[in-house]
Scaffold this active site. Structure first.
Site, PDB file in Angstrom:
ATOM      1  N   ARG A   1       0.803  -1.099  -0.175  1.00 52.44           N
ATOM      2  CA  ARG A   1      -0.049  -0.093   0.009  1.00 52.44           C
ATOM      3  C   ARG A   1       0.795   1.256  -0.155  1.00 52.44           C
ATOM      4  NH1 ARG A   1      -3.174  -2.590  -1.766  1.00 52.44           N
ATOM      5  NH2 ARG A   1      -5.285  -3.212  -0.914  1.00 52.44           N
TER       6      ARG A   1
ATOM      7  N   GLU B   1      -2.739   8.234  -4.718  1.00 53.56           N
ATOM      8  CA  GLU B   1      -2.903   7.741  -5.718  1.00 53.56           C
ATOM      9  C   GLU B   1      -4.312   8.506  -6.218  1.00 53.56           C
ATOM     10  OE1 GLU B   1      -3.245   3.531  -6.376  1.00 53.56           O
ATOM     11  OE2 GLU B   1      -1.195   3.262  -5.727  1.00 53.56           O
TER      12      GLU B   1
ATOM     13  N   HIS C   1       0.180   0.782  -9.853  1.00 55.94           N
ATOM     14  CA  HIS C   1      -0.521  -0.210  -8.878  1.00 55.94           C
ATOM     15  C   HIS C   1      -0.969  -1.341  -9.764  1.00 55.94           C
ATOM     16  CE1 HIS C   1      -3.156  -0.045  -5.202  1.00 55.94           C
ATOM     17  NE2 HIS C   1      -2.725  -1.355  -5.342  1.00 55.94           N
TER      18      HIS C   1
END
Length: 341
Positions: A207, A236, A253
């Site tokens: 994360r 993000e 990601h």
């Protein structure tokens, strides 16, 4: 029954309809009005499932087709009597592929030694597979996982301080938590980075908030960190441009985005919804075969495990570095990537 579904979840259309009426919407745009009369949701990380979305709705179950579930307000869901599940382990092999291919490239380009010590922080579904692939690639490993160490009596695990002193690569595979006995938010901060002994490579595919962005940039500039591989980012999709340019590999990601991992997550989510509503259905979701012209094959990696041979993360990195404003598009329209032939 009615199900509201993130329209970017793959291999699901035509299968989810076996459960009932399906409404497909962009995950970041699913609103309280959209779910008011729904029975279930199937989402990804872009849908925040909390009171603002679900209070007063008829939703009784939420499935996220992802390993991570920090976008689910589980306290609210539990208190409201709304069942939920994540898809633990669904894309663990995909993330391991990402890390393994990155390690192969780091070794090829002389950034780490042939038998480097790799410190793996978080040894759950993902970390366990990363460890296995590291061994196959000839790397030595150190494992850090305080919760597991407590359960298993500490054997086979080491403190994070030892990894900071002995590892040439440190890769993170922890859930995001801000409190509790083992918080992980900004686990990698200025203090941690100042105590590194070997100028290691830092890999974050867990994360974004596990790593303090400004501290990592400063450590790269100061030479305390040799290189960074970054798949998950703070804020993000509004990612740090300085970190983007400094990273050896920078991706949007997508570490867990192999077709195999996606198919597994989709199948697990559908099966969970069926079970939650007492439907005797089974699903068998298969990833598509590799066609000619497959984009991701890693040239010169014939000595590596097949998963490593089939993925070159520099392809994704070049695309993000060239057009960082397309973070969400690159993620939402991800090309076919396979773990196996």
């Amino acid at each position: 029954m009615k199900i509201v579904i993130d329209d970017r979840i793959p291999y699901l259309r035509g299968q989810a309809e076996r459960l009932g009426e399906c409404v497909y919407l962009p995950g970041s745009e699913i609103s309280a009005a959209d779910v008011r009369d729904a029975d279930a949701l199937i989402v990804r990380t872009r849908t925040r499932c909390d009171a603002a979305l679900l209070q007063g709705s008829s939703v009784r179950f939420v499935a996220t087709a992802t390993i991570g579930f920090d976008h689910l307000d589980t306290d609210f869901l539990d208190g409201a009597g709304i069942g939920w599940t994540n898809c633990a382990g669904c894309n663990a092999a995909s993330v391991a592929q990402y890390v393994g291919s990155s390690l192969y490239l780091l070794r090829r380009d002389g950034l780490i030694s042939a038998s480097a010590v790799v410190g793996i922080v978080g040894v759950g579904n993902v970390g366990t597979k990363v460890a296995q692939l590291c061994r196959e690639l000839g790397f030595r490993i150190l494992l850090n996982d305080p919760p597991r160490a407590v359960v298993e009596g500490g054997q086979g695990f080491c403190p994070l301080e030892q990894i900071a002193q002995e590892a040439e690569v440190i890769t993170f595979h922890v859930p995001l938590s801000a409190d509790g006995p083992w918080p992980t938010r900004h686990l990698v901060d200025a203090s941690f980075l100042q105590n590194l002994a070997l100028r290691p490579v830092i890999i974050n595919s867990s994360r974004g908030e596990v790593v303090a962005t400004s501290a990592l940039i400063e450590a790269l500039d100061a030479g305390r960190v040799r290189a960074a591989v970054v798949d998950t980012w703070e804020d993000e999709p509004h990612i740090s441009q300085p970190l983007l340019q400094r990273a050896y590999i920078a991706t949007p990601h997508i570490a867990g985005y192999s077709a195999d991992g996606k198919a597994c997550g989709t199948q697990m989510a559908l099966q969970a919804v069926a079970q939650a509503f007492g439907k005797s259905l089974s699903f068998n979701i298969q990833a598509p075969a590799i066609a000619s012209g497959y984009a991701y094959r890693l040239a010169g990696a014939d000595d590596a495990p097949i998963a490593v041979q089939l993925y070159n993360p520099l392809v994704d990195s070049r695309a993000l570095k060239a057009t960082p404003e397309r973070f969400e598009q690159l993620r939402g329209h991800y090309p076919l990537r396979r773990e196996w032939l």
